[in-house]
Scaffold this active site. Structure first.
Site, PDB file in Angstrom:
ATOM      1  CB  ALA A 139     -42.388  31.003 -33.792  1.00  0.00           C
ATOM      2  CD  GLU A 183     -47.982  28.194 -39.071  1.00  0.00           C
ATOM      3  OE1 GLU A 183     -47.202  28.811 -38.315  1.00  0.00           O
ATOM      4  OE2 GLU A 183     -48.188  26.973 -38.998  1.00  0.00           O
ATOM      5  N   GLY A 186     -44.734  31.163 -38.833  1.00  0.00           N
ATOM      6  CA  GLY A 186     -45.909  31.693 -38.141  1.00  0.00           C
ATOM      7  C   GLY A 186     -46.415  32.968 -38.786  1.00  0.00           C
ATOM      8  CD  GLU A 243     -42.888  26.891 -40.033  1.00  0.00           C
ATOM      9  OE1 GLU A 243     -42.719  26.747 -41.265  1.00  0.00           O
ATOM     10  OE2 GLU A 243     -43.752  27.630 -39.551  1.00  0.00           O
TER      11      GLU A 243
HETATM   12  N1  CAA Z   1     -36.998  34.598 -34.617  1.00  0.00           N
HETATM   13  C1  CAA Z   1     -36.037  35.287 -33.955  1.00  0.00           C
HETATM   14  N2  CAA Z   1     -35.061  35.959 -34.566  1.00  0.00           N
HETATM   15  C2  CAA Z   1     -35.051  35.938 -35.914  1.00  0.00           C
HETATM   16  C3  CAA Z   1     -36.018  35.253 -36.655  1.00  0.00           C
HETATM   17  C4  CAA Z   1     -37.029  34.558 -35.949  1.00  0.00           C
HETATM   18  N3  CAA Z   1     -38.000  33.899 -36.571  1.00  0.00           N
HETATM   19  N4  CAA Z   1     -35.734  35.406 -37.962  1.00  0.00           N
HETATM   20  C5  CAA Z   1     -34.652  36.179 -38.028  1.00  0.00           C
HETATM   21  N5  CAA Z   1     -34.231  36.501 -36.797  1.00  0.00           N
HETATM   22  C6  CAA Z   1     -33.117  37.365 -36.432  1.00  0.00           C
HETATM   23  C7  CAA Z   1     -31.758  36.819 -36.873  1.00  0.00           C
HETATM   24  O1  CAA Z   1     -31.248  35.915 -35.922  1.00  0.00           O
HETATM   25  C8  CAA Z   1     -30.939  38.086 -36.962  1.00  0.00           C
HETATM   26  O2  CAA Z   1     -30.649  38.476 -35.633  1.00  0.00           O
HETATM   27  P1  CAA Z   1     -29.272  39.244 -35.282  1.00  0.00           P
HETATM   28  O3  CAA Z   1     -29.244  40.456 -36.161  1.00  0.00           O
HETATM   29  O4  CAA Z   1     -29.368  39.509 -33.825  1.00  0.00           O
HETATM   30  O5  CAA Z   1     -28.201  38.258 -35.625  1.00  0.00           O
HETATM   31  C9  CAA Z   1     -31.942  39.096 -37.476  1.00  0.00           C
HETATM   32  O6  CAA Z   1     -33.248  38.564 -37.175  1.00  0.00           O
HETATM   33  C10 CAA Z   1     -31.888  39.344 -38.962  1.00  0.00           C
HETATM   34  O7  CAA Z   1     -31.913  38.085 -39.609  1.00  0.00           O
HETATM   35  P2  CAA Z   1     -30.911  37.769 -40.827  1.00  0.00           P
HETATM   36  O8  CAA Z   1     -29.529  38.204 -40.450  1.00  0.00           O
HETATM   37  O9  CAA Z   1     -31.127  36.336 -41.189  1.00  0.00           O
HETATM   38  O10 CAA Z   1     -31.485  38.780 -41.919  1.00  0.00           O
HETATM   39  P3  CAA Z   1     -31.868  38.554 -43.442  1.00  0.00           P
HETATM   40  O11 CAA Z   1     -32.439  39.835 -43.905  1.00  0.00           O
HETATM   41  O12 CAA Z   1     -30.717  37.947 -44.178  1.00  0.00           O
HETATM   42  O13 CAA Z   1     -33.025  37.439 -43.437  1.00  0.00           O
HETATM   43  C11 CAA Z   1     -35.078  36.386 -42.828  1.00  0.00           C
HETATM   44  C12 CAA Z   1     -34.246  37.689 -42.828  1.00  0.00           C
HETATM   45  C13 CAA Z   1     -35.408  35.979 -44.252  1.00  0.00           C
HETATM   46  C14 CAA Z   1     -36.320  36.675 -42.031  1.00  0.00           C
HETATM   47  C15 CAA Z   1     -34.225  35.273 -42.185  1.00  0.00           C
HETATM   48  O14 CAA Z   1     -33.740  35.749 -40.945  1.00  0.00           O
HETATM   49  C16 CAA Z   1     -34.976  34.003 -41.919  1.00  0.00           C
HETATM   50  O15 CAA Z   1     -35.133  33.179 -42.814  1.00  0.00           O
HETATM   51  N6  CAA Z   1     -35.430  33.815 -40.664  1.00  0.00           N
HETATM   52  C17 CAA Z   1     -36.036  32.576 -40.239  1.00  0.00           C
HETATM   53  C18 CAA Z   1     -37.484  32.527 -40.598  1.00  0.00           C
HETATM   54  C19 CAA Z   1     -38.090  31.263 -40.094  1.00  0.00           C
HETATM   55  O16 CAA Z   1     -37.507  30.191 -40.136  1.00  0.00           O
HETATM   56  N7  CAA Z   1     -39.333  31.380 -39.588  1.00  0.00           N
HETATM   57  C20 CAA Z   1     -40.036  30.276 -39.044  1.00  0.00           C
HETATM   58  C21 CAA Z   1     -39.946  30.347 -37.553  1.00  0.00           C
HETATM   59  S1  CAA Z   1     -40.651  28.920 -36.824  1.00  0.00           S
HETATM   60  C22 CAA Z   1     -42.297  29.214 -36.782  1.00  0.00           C
HETATM   61  O17 CAA Z   1     -42.770  30.241 -37.202  1.00  0.00           O
HETATM   62  C23 CAA Z   1     -43.071  28.100 -36.138  1.00  0.00           C
HETATM   63  C24 CAA Z   1     -44.527  28.235 -36.199  1.00  0.00           C
HETATM   64  O18 CAA Z   1     -45.184  27.392 -36.761  1.00  0.00           O
HETATM   65  C25 CAA Z   1     -45.219  29.341 -35.474  1.00  0.00           C
END
Ligand code: CAA
Length: 528
Positions: free
Chosen positions: A60, A102, A99, A122
């Site tokens: 998400a 999922e 997500g 999450e």
């Molecule tokens: N939503 C919005 N922005 C996100 C994002 C997300 N889920 N995941 C990463 N980003 C953004 C970061 O903020 C960053 O933005 P900026 O460049 O503007 O600062 C950019 O993407 C790149 O992220 P990283 O700098 O962290 O890059 P990375 O290559 O080191 O890591 C990653 C990439 C492994 C995807 C890491 O960003 C990460 O772990 N993201 C979070 C993933 C997460 O927690 N997902 C669950 C979301 S909640 C959900 O999905 C609820 C549900 O049940 C539907």
């Protein structure tokens, strides 16, 4: 999400939302539209879902969480995919997180590149996998492993995910090409066995004890965090309820977490951590632009082993040193030690023919009333408390101290009063926060996020409270200011309680969020 018709009666839905193909409303709508197009096109026999730019999907869109509740509406899409009448194959490269996983669990088959990582992280954001994750994963890989992955939030590599049964195929080539070939092989296979929602969770004889152990484990491992425990409750619902009711429970628990202050704090921390890596210090405070200030004299507190060494260093550099030591005995020992060290140094230099100017060393004794009585705390077995033995940890109130304090109050005409826990907390926390505002005002820290991340990483500040500056915004800056003003009026001898100008400026704007502080308060008045 783009929709493309491919040869061999296939359609491709490609998520495209840089940088990580997060599930924004537009992406989710794009997926649904793609599914509808493929359904109404009778020439299409199967669908491949993938992500652009070598990433499947990081879940998400976290940046939109404050505006809408994540996951809940997306869960409906995950169910639609499961019930879809044509096979849907997920082609995973990079990450399938939250997500994103999922979405893949909704697909009938999952193919991934060997370097891909999948997971439900999450809990790190203070929420739970609320788009069917807590209901589908245990149906696929069983309760014990689901508990492990969901409560820890740890992602797993493709090989481990294959062994666990999350993935069907792992390859070293392009997953989309493989998924296209694979789709043609499974066209005639029945879809029903691939629909997780119609399966039951594999049962185990000791399910109750598995859950009670899981609760005990997360309480120990993540004390104070709501999300891991709440995720376990959602997994219990997967075991105890039919899918239709289990997803309702998941929605209810997800909403409870999403509305919690912990989720807001942890989501702030996610972006704060990412931004501090990119920030450089404010130009005024940079080691590249700052010039050293002349040092005219140095104060050293305490003349134990380290204090003596430090005093010596400055004395040798010709800088006047004032050293303060409260224990007269220790002071005598230190005087002799420092003087003899300096004399040795002088004779070495004279022998080597270099000039030696005898340095200004001044000692003075501080009057710390407790320490003067030899009460140095745990190491001496008494301080504010009495301990079971020197270096002991078991403390109890000391009648000596009560007597001492009542004499002290009499001398200084102080009234005794009971101090509430709230006042203790507020005076400690708000003076700490006040110092944070001071260093922002002086340009020593580049942003409130920097201060918060230092407190989370270095001082054990609870992550689910976001850090002291985020906490100030949670309480409300006008409240922090008002309380500091009140405590400072009551305790004018405590300078830490005097509200900083930076805080006053910001509180005049109400309670702006930390990201707006710098633009509202103007450039720092640097002391560097
Ligand atoms: N939503 C919005 N922005 C996100 C994002 C997300 N889920 N995941 C990463 N980003 C953004 C970061 O903020 C960053 O933005 P900026 O460049 O503007 O600062 C950019 O993407 C790149 O992220 P990283 O700098 O962290 O890059 P990375 O290559 O080191 O890591 C990653 C990439 C492994 C995807 C890491 O960003 C990460 O772990 N993201 C979070 C993933 C997460 O927690 N997902 C669950 C979301 S909640 C959900 O999905 C609820 C549900 O049940 C539907």
């Amino acid at each position: 999400a783009e929709y493309l018709r491919l040869p061999h009666s296939l359609a491709l839905i490609r998520l495209r939302n840089p940088p990580v193909n997060a599930l924004s409303l537009a992406v989710v709508n794009g997926i649904r539209e793609g599914l509808q197009k493929a359904m109404s096109d009778h020439t299409i026999k199967a669908i491949v879902v993938c992500g652009a730019n070598d990433k499947f999907c990081a879940g998400a869109d976290i940046s939109s969480f404050s505006r809408s509740s994540p996951g809940i509406s997306f869960g409906v899409v995950v169910d639609e995919i499961q019930r879809y009448e044509k096979p849907v194959v997920a082609a995973i490269r990079g990450v399938a997180l939250g997500g994103g996983l999922e979405l893949a669990l909704g697909c009938h088959y999952r193919i991934a590149h060997a370097e891909a990582r999948v997971g439900l992280p999450e809990v790190a954001l203070g929420i739970l996998p609320g788009a069917r994750g807590t209901q589908l994963l245990p149906r696929l890989i069983g309760v014990p492993m689901s508990l492990d992955l969901i409560t820890s939030g740890r992602p797993v590599g493709a090989d481990e995910a294959l062994k666990l049964g999350i993935l069907d195929v792992v390859i070293n080539s392009d997953p989309v090409e493989e998924a296209v070939k694979f789709s043609q092989e499974i066209l005639d296979k029945p879809l029903e066995p691939r629909r997780l929602l119609n399966k039951s969770v594999p049962s185990l004889p000791n399910m109750d004890s598995i859950f009670s152990e899981a609760f005990a484990k997360v309480q120990k491992q993540y004390p104070g965090f709501l999300a891991p425990e709440t995720s376990i409750q959602a997994l219990q619902a997967a075991v105890n309820l039919p899918y239709k009711l289990g997803i309702k429970e998941e929605e209810k628990l997800a909403l409870y977490l999403q509305k919690s202050g912990q989720a807001r704090a942890l989501q702030y921390v996610f972006f704060a951590e990412s931004s501090v890596h990119k920030q450089s210090p404010p130009s005024v405070a940079s080691w590249q632009t700052a010039s050293p200030q002349p040092i005219s004299s140095v104060g050293v507190l305490g003349l134990g082993t380290m204090g003596r060494g430090i005093a010596m260093c400055f004395a040798k550099a010709g800088i006047p040193v004032v050293a303060v030591e409260s224990d007269p005995k220790q002071l005598e020992i230190a005087k002799k030690a420092v003087t003899s060290m300096l004399e040795r140094e002088a004779s070495k230099m004279q022998q080597s023919g270099r000039a030696w100017t005898k340095p200004t060393l001044t000692f003075s004794s501080s009057a710390d009333m407790l320490c003067e009585s030899g009460r140095f705390g745990q190491k001496t077995g008494k301080g504010w408390y009495q301990y079971d033995k020197p270096l002991g940890r078991v403390h109890r109130p000391d009648p000596w101290l009560s007597e001492f304090l009542s004499q002290y109050r009499e001398t200084h005409h102080l009234e005794s009063r009971s101090i509430s826990q709230e006042e203790i907390l507020e005076r400690c926390l708000y003076s700490l926060i006040n110092e944070g505002f001071r260093i922002l005002g002086e340009g020593i820290a580049a942003s409130p996020e920097q201060i918060d991340i230092i407190y989370l990483s270095g001082y054990g500040w609870p992550r689910y409270r976001g850090g002291p500056m985020f906490y100030a915004a949670t309480v409300g800056l006008p409240v922090v200011l008002e309380k500091l003003q009140k405590y400072y009026t009551q305790n004018p001898d405590v300078p830490q309680l005097e509200p900083s100008d930076y805080l006053k400026k910001l509180a005049a704007h109400g309670n702006p969020p930390p990201k707006d502080w710098q633009s509202l308060a103007g450039p720092p008045g640097s002391k560097l």
